[in-house]
Scaffold this motif. Structure first.
Motif, short mmCIF file in Angstrom:
data_model
loop_
_atom_site.label_atom_id
_atom_site.label_comp_id
_atom_site.label_asym_id
_atom_site.label_seq_id
_atom_site.Cartn_x
_atom_site.Cartn_y
_atom_site.Cartn_z
N VAL A 1 3.26 4.99 4.34
CA VAL A 1 2.28 4.43 3.42
C VAL A 1 1.36 5.56 2.98
O VAL A 1 0.70 6.18 3.82
CB VAL A 1 1.46 3.30 4.07
N ARG B 1 -1.94 6.39 0.67
CA ARG B 1 -3.06 5.69 0.04
C ARG B 1 -3.96 6.70 -0.67
O ARG B 1 -4.79 7.36 -0.06
CB ARG B 1 -3.90 4.94 1.09
N ASP C 1 -5.99 5.73 -3.03
CA ASP C 1 -7.19 5.00 -3.43
C ASP C 1 -8.29 5.08 -2.38
O ASP C 1 -9.42 4.66 -2.63
CB ASP C 1 -6.86 3.53 -3.73
N LEU C 2 -8.01 5.59 -1.20
CA LEU C 2 -9.01 5.74 -0.15
C LEU C 2 -9.68 7.10 -0.25
O LEU C 2 -9.12 8.05 -0.77
CB LEU C 2 -8.35 5.62 1.23
N SER D 1 -8.10 10.39 1.07
CA SER D 1 -6.76 9.83 0.94
C SER D 1 -6.07 9.85 2.31
O SER D 1 -6.45 10.62 3.19
CB SER D 1 -5.96 10.60 -0.08
N GLU D 2 -5.06 9.01 2.47
CA GLU D 2 -4.47 8.85 3.79
C GLU D 2 -2.97 8.62 3.71
O GLU D 2 -2.47 8.01 2.76
CB GLU D 2 -5.12 7.64 4.48
N ARG E 1 -1.05 9.74 11.48
CA ARG E 1 -2.03 9.55 10.42
C ARG E 1 -2.51 10.90 9.92
O ARG E 1 -2.89 11.75 10.72
CB ARG E 1 -3.23 8.76 10.92
#
Length: 112
Positions: free
Chosen positions: A17, A19, A21-22, A25-26, A41
């Motif tokens: 996944v 992301r 939008d965080l 980012s992640e 992570r």
């Protein structure tokens, strides 16, 4: 569980996944075997390349996480990533090799 728990076992790449939008980012990557699993992570993504061979999961030949130094030379095999380097901090370089290939360059790395 840590990545070390999967050493020497037949592993599957079960989930990725990304992301954007965080903030920061992640990327969250899940790996599993018959007996164990690990969640990786990465935060502060500066580069991601994901080439998925099988969207339902794929086996993993190798997982490598390397720290690329803030100052000083990077290894020759990381030269293609130099344009992402800002000297702001050391960067974490994750590569997953199998039929699917994943390469993520980020500011932080952790395991659940």
């Amino acid at each position: 569980m840590s990545l070390e728990q999967l050493r020497g076992q037949f592993c599957w790449l079960t989930s990725i996944v990304l992301r954007g939008d965080l903030r920061p980012s992640e990327a969250v990557i899940e790996l599993s075997s018959e007996n164990a699993s690990a969640t990786l992570r990465l935060a502060g993504i500066v580069h991601a390349r994901v080439d998925i061979a099988d969207p339902d999961g794929d086996f993993v030949d190798e997982v490598v996480v390397r720290e690329l130094p803030q100052y000083g030379p990077w290894p020759d095999e990381a030269r293609h990533l130099l344009q992402h380097h800002t000297n702001r901090c050391a960067l974490q370089w994750l590569t997953i090799i199998g039929p699917s290939e994943v390469e993520i360059l980020a500011e932080e790395f952790g395991e659940d």
